[in-house]
Design an enzyme around this catalytic site. Structure first.
Site, PDB file in Angstrom:
ATOM      1  N   CYS A  56       0.742  -1.182  -0.215  1.00  0.00           N
ATOM      2  CA  CYS A  56       0.115  -0.082  -0.007  1.00  0.00           C
ATOM      3  C   CYS A  56       1.015   1.471   0.188  1.00  0.00           C
ATOM      4  O   CYS A  56       1.518   1.730  -1.036  1.00  0.00           O
ATOM      5  CB  CYS A  56      -1.023   0.118   1.243  1.00  0.00           C
ATOM      6  SG  CYS A  56      -2.259   1.226   0.765  1.00  0.00           S
ATOM      7  N   HIS A  77      -3.574  -5.529   2.327  1.00  0.00           N
ATOM      8  CA  HIS A  77      -3.284  -5.569   3.568  1.00  0.00           C
ATOM      9  C   HIS A  77      -3.953  -6.916   3.926  1.00  0.00           C
ATOM     10  O   HIS A  77      -4.341  -7.917   3.169  1.00  0.00           O
ATOM     11  CB  HIS A  77      -3.939  -4.366   4.373  1.00  0.00           C
ATOM     12  CG  HIS A  77      -3.469  -3.196   4.206  1.00  0.00           C
ATOM     13  ND1 HIS A  77      -2.422  -2.516   4.580  1.00  0.00           N
ATOM     14  CD2 HIS A  77      -4.096  -2.134   3.353  1.00  0.00           C
ATOM     15  CE1 HIS A  77      -2.271  -1.305   4.186  1.00  0.00           C
ATOM     16  NE2 HIS A  77      -3.262  -1.044   3.421  1.00  0.00           N
TER      17      HIS A  77
HETATM   18  N1  GLN Z   1      -1.708   6.750   2.254  1.00  0.00           N
HETATM   19  C1  GLN Z   1      -2.155   6.102   1.211  1.00  0.00           C
HETATM   20  C2  GLN Z   1      -3.399   6.269   0.519  1.00  0.00           C
HETATM   21  O1  GLN Z   1      -4.552   6.407   1.151  1.00  0.00           O
HETATM   22  C3  GLN Z   1      -1.945   4.482   1.479  1.00  0.00           C
HETATM   23  C4  GLN Z   1      -2.975   4.181   2.631  1.00  0.00           C
HETATM   24  C5  GLN Z   1      -2.365   2.677   2.998  1.00  0.00           C
HETATM   25  O2  GLN Z   1      -1.277   2.377   3.175  1.00  0.00           O
HETATM   26  N2  GLN Z   1      -3.519   2.068   3.422  1.00  0.00           N
HETATM   27  O3  GLN Z   1      -3.621   6.219  -0.772  1.00  0.00           O
END
Ligand code: GLN
Length: 237
Positions: A90, A191
């Site tokens: 992510c 995740h």
């Molecule tokens: N901040 C990033 C986004 O919202 C990644 C979020 C995350 O790692 N869940 O795209």
């Protein structure tokens, strides 16, 4: 194994991926030690077989992006060049690309993968996700997990998606691609944490990191298979 920014880049318990790798190595008497490299730390490109970055909030990502570009980018390129495994989830995945655009600000990436991410105004892409991957020629398998990102990632001409979306949004909710892979450099929005829900993929990473052709000794994976089946069911696959 080396974890990059383990305190800052650890959303949705992404550090669980490290535990899973540790256990599956130890259960097979494969030596395992975990190092970390945080803000301002040097990164030794020969210090680990697997390098890992988890997901993070935009605020923490900003800190890491600047540090990554300044002090770790060259080392990560050296890891990729010698075929070392780099796994990013992510926010970490977004940072392996060329850039992450947040409103008027454009954060630099490590440029290990040919992709750009833009933080769009639209809704976050949230939900259970399942993708089909072909990590070894002719072997199609399913990875299942959970995604929650505001960023939309667009792959450039030299990048290949990690897999094709069966259920969920993937990189941008439009083109059917999820994640990206170039050799042993792998990024994904999944995740879950990813590896406890896909233990077979953890074993693939271990084999790749150790340069093994033969399969690893089997483990009693009844619970792991159950976790994978549940994640697939949650995604509707
Ligand atoms: N901040 C990033 C986004 O919202 C990644 C979020 C995350 O790692 N869940 O795209």
């Amino acid at each position: 194994m080396c974890a990059l920014y383990p305190e800052l880049m650890n959303i949705y318990a992404d550090r669980g991926n490290l535990l899973l790798l540790e256990r599956r190595c130890r259960w097979r008497s494969i030596g395992f030690s975990l190092h970390q490299s945080g803000l301002g730390d040097e990164l030794d490109p020969d210090g680990a077989d697997i390098y890992y970055i988890g997901g993070g909030q935009d605020r923490d990502q900003r800190l890491c992006a600047l540090d990554l570009a300044e002090s770790k980018r060259d080392a990560l390129h050296a890891v990729a060049a010698r075929g070392g495994v780099i796994l990013a989830v992510c926010g970490g995945y977004q940072l392996l690309g060329r850039s992450y655009q947040l409103g008027t600000e454009t954060l630099p990436g490590a440029a290990l993968l040919d992709l750009n991410t833009v933080r769009a105004d639209g809704p976050r892409l949230i939900g259970n996700v399942a993708i089909e991957v072909e990590l070894d020629p002719g072997e199609r398998r399913v990875l299942a997990g959970f995604e929650n990102h505001g960023g939309r990632t667009q792959l450039g001409p030299s990048a290949r998606p990690l897999g094709h979306v069966l259920r969920g949004h993937g990189n941008n909710g439009r083109d059917g691609g999820e994640g990206a892979r170039e050799g042993s450099v792998i990024g994904t929005y999944m995740h879950g944490p990813l590896l406890p829900k896909n233990a077979w993929f953890a074993d693939w990473l271990i084999r790749r990191a150790l340069g093994l052709d033969q399969p690893l000794p089997a483990l009693d994976d009844e619970l792991e298979r159950g976790a994978h089946a549940d994640a697939r069911r949650a995604a509707g696959v």
